[in-house]
Design a protein around this motif. Structure first.
Motif, mmCIF file in Angstrom:
data_model
loop_
_atom_site.group_PDB
_atom_site.id
_atom_site.type_symbol
_atom_site.label_atom_id
_atom_site.label_comp_id
_atom_site.label_asym_id
_atom_site.label_seq_id
_atom_site.Cartn_x
_atom_site.Cartn_y
_atom_site.Cartn_z
ATOM 1 N N CYS A 298 -3.405 -4.496 -0.634
ATOM 2 C CA CYS A 298 -2.666 -5.669 -1.100
ATOM 3 C C CYS A 298 -1.213 -5.522 -0.643
ATOM 4 O O CYS A 298 -0.593 -4.478 -0.891
ATOM 5 C CB CYS A 298 -2.726 -5.767 -2.625
ATOM 6 N N PRO A 299 -0.643 -6.540 0.014
ATOM 7 C CA PRO A 299 0.729 -6.389 0.516
ATOM 8 C C PRO A 299 1.778 -6.319 -0.594
ATOM 9 O O PRO A 299 2.911 -5.930 -0.343
ATOM 10 C CB PRO A 299 0.938 -7.635 1.389
ATOM 11 N N VAL A 300 1.407 -6.671 -1.841
ATOM 12 C CA VAL A 300 2.405 -6.603 -2.914
ATOM 13 C C VAL A 300 2.273 -5.308 -3.714
ATOM 14 O O VAL A 300 3.203 -4.509 -3.794
ATOM 15 C CB VAL A 300 2.317 -7.829 -3.851
ATOM 16 N N CYS A 301 1.078 -5.043 -4.288
ATOM 17 C CA CYS A 301 0.965 -3.846 -5.139
ATOM 18 C C CYS A 301 0.513 -2.620 -4.350
ATOM 19 O O CYS A 301 0.594 -1.498 -4.838
ATOM 20 C CB CYS A 301 0.051 -4.104 -6.332
ATOM 21 N N GLY A 302 0.033 -2.832 -3.126
ATOM 22 C CA GLY A 302 -0.312 -1.692 -2.265
ATOM 23 C C GLY A 302 -1.673 -1.088 -2.552
ATOM 24 O O GLY A 302 -2.079 -0.124 -1.884
ATOM 25 N N ASN A 303 -2.410 -1.627 -3.543
ATOM 26 C CA ASN A 303 -3.732 -1.052 -3.848
ATOM 27 C C ASN A 303 -4.751 -1.419 -2.779
ATOM 28 O O ASN A 303 -4.695 -2.508 -2.204
ATOM 29 C CB ASN A 303 -4.226 -1.559 -5.206
#
Ligand code: ATP
Length: 438
Positions: free
Chosen positions: A111-116
């Motif tokens: 995910c580009p926001v949370c990185g998961n």
């Protein structure tokens, strides 16, 4: 871009909507100078597209339309973007978001926001139309949409306009109005917003004459933007390839501008064929043919569309006009807007607030006010006052100085050349008229 955004706020061009509540995503308000700029732009468009053409009529259709319009137009079924959700942080992206590295839905994609990793859903289609309810009952039967484009208001009124104006094909209908799209990745200031204004013209032609009119409007629209003073090297055409072409279009060109964030469309010229009128004929059950009595022919006209965003074009004007120049060792920020578009046409300054200067300056200001949008400024040093007007894009500065009260002359400063000319106080109006209408 950041410098322009901060100038736009500082000088009162554009503010974030509902700013005191933290703002509303990708919705913007125009301040005093921005409202004037956008108005001037729309007025020039209306003049060029309606008043100066015998073969185009104006229209102002309502934002709310019969919901069947949007079924016929294809918006209910097809006005969609593929979207991806993150199950972890609940953010939502367009499936073609450049920040996504790897296919969404893949366990390895982050995910580009949370990185998961592996938290993104596979793409799902999301309709961009805003929905609301008409009448007191919030039920499916009462669903109505905020129009996502102004064009459909023109198509459904085509026979009304044709009959009431006594036009003959080829002829056009032009309209300026609000449109709404629930954009998912908006941004870049006012470039992509959820509420915006369009300036659209739909030109109805005989099938077979469409290519020739398409070429005509393509050239005409580019010439118009150059006439607004936009630098020619920052403008170009982009032809839609087969994968970009809308299902109804035979050919399409974007007029693009080189923004600080790359080349981007701000007007589209489309050959929409007879798709729209054929669909409205089918869905409404009303005949939408054009009857050419003299040639004893009937046909559904083809449509050549010129579709511009007023807000996006206003952004082009601001970006293109923004300059930083070195003047006597200092950086001067100036908006070199075409005088016909500049929010303020002139500012009037008393050099100092004594010795009869304010009285004469006020008199000149009051005289000019009847004809032009002018500004009176007696606050701060004259250098600061000039700089404020440079940032506002005001083409002329009229200064009343010590000599003025002796011989009734004033200086007029040109924003671009910085040259000052002495002009008789009683002739400032004439001096400005000659230069502002040129
Ligand atoms: P984009 O690909 O940028 O979303 P589009 O191809 O969907 O644009 P059109 O439907 O052809 O755009 O709309 C015509 C014009 O309306 C555009 O050139 C643009 O100037 C303006 N416009 C469209 N969507 C927006 C928006 N969300 N915000 C501001 N202006 C818009």
């Amino acid at each position: 871009m950041d410098k322009l955004v901060s100038l736009a706020k500082r000088r009162g061009f554009v503010f974030q909507s509902s700013e005191i509540y933290g703002g509303l995503g990708s919705v913007w308000d125009y301040g005093p100078l921005g409202a004037e700029l956008k108005r001037n732009l729309k007025e020039r468009w209306w003049r060029a597209m309606v008043h100066e053409r015998e073969d185009i009529e104006g229209l102002d259709a309502a934002i709310l339309m019969h919901p069947k319009v949007w079924e016929a137009s294809g918006h209910v079924a097809g006005f969609t973007d593929p979207l991806v959700d993150c199950r972890q942080c609940k953010n939502r992206f367009r499936a073609d978001d450049p920040r996504l590295k790897g296919p969404p839905g893949d366990p390895e994609t982050k995910c580009p926001v949370c990185g998961n990793k592996g938290t993104l859903t596979a793409p799902r289609m999301f309709n961009l139309m805003f929905k609301t309810f008409m009448g007191p009952v919030e039920e499916d039967a009462a669903v109505i949409y905020l129009r996502p484009e102004t064009a459909q208001g023109i198509y459904v009124n085509y026979l009304n306009v044709l009959q009431s104006s006594r036009q003959k094909v080829p002829f056009g209908i032009a309209q300026i109005g609000k449109a709404f799209r629930n954009e998912i990745t908006p941004g870049n200031f006012t470039f992509r917003t959820r509420e915006f204004e369009q300036m659209e013209m739909q030109f109805f032609v005989k099938p077979g004459a469409d290519q020739q009119w398409f070429e005509f409007w393509k050239a005409e629209r580019m010439k118009w933007y150059q006439g607004l003073g936009i630098r020619a090297e920052k403008l170009r055409f982009h032809q839609h390839g087969p994968d970009e072409l809308a299902h109804y279009a035979k050919d399409a060109y974007d007029i693009q501008y080189e923004f600080p964030f790359g080349w981007q469309e701000f007007e589209g010229i489309h050959n929409r064929t007879d798709f729209d009128l054929t669909r409205h004929q089918e869905y409404s059950g009303k005949k939408l043919e054009y009857v050419d009595a003299s040639a004893n022919e009937r046909y559904i006209p083809y449509i050549i569309e010129t579709s511009a965003g007023a807000d996006r074009a206003a952004l082009v004007l601001l970006v293109d006009a923004y300059r930083e120049e070195q003047v006597e060792g200092e950086t001067r920020v100036v908006l070199k807007l075409h005088p016909s578009l500049a929010p303020l046409k002139a500012a009037v300054f008393p050099l100092v607030n004594k010795d009869g200067m304010p009285e004469l300056a006020r008199r000149i200001y009051d005289d000019l006010r009847g004809r032009f949008n002018v500004f009176y400024d007696d606050g701060g040093s004259i250098g600061r006052r000039y700089r404020r007007q440079d940032e506002a894009g005001t083409p002329f500065g009229v200064t009343v100085d010590g000599q003025s009260t002796q011989d009734q002359t004033v200086t007029v400063r040109d924003r671009d050349t910085l040259l000052q000319e002495r002009v008789a106080a009683g002739r400032v109006d004439e001096y400005l008229s000659a230069r502002l209408t040129a």
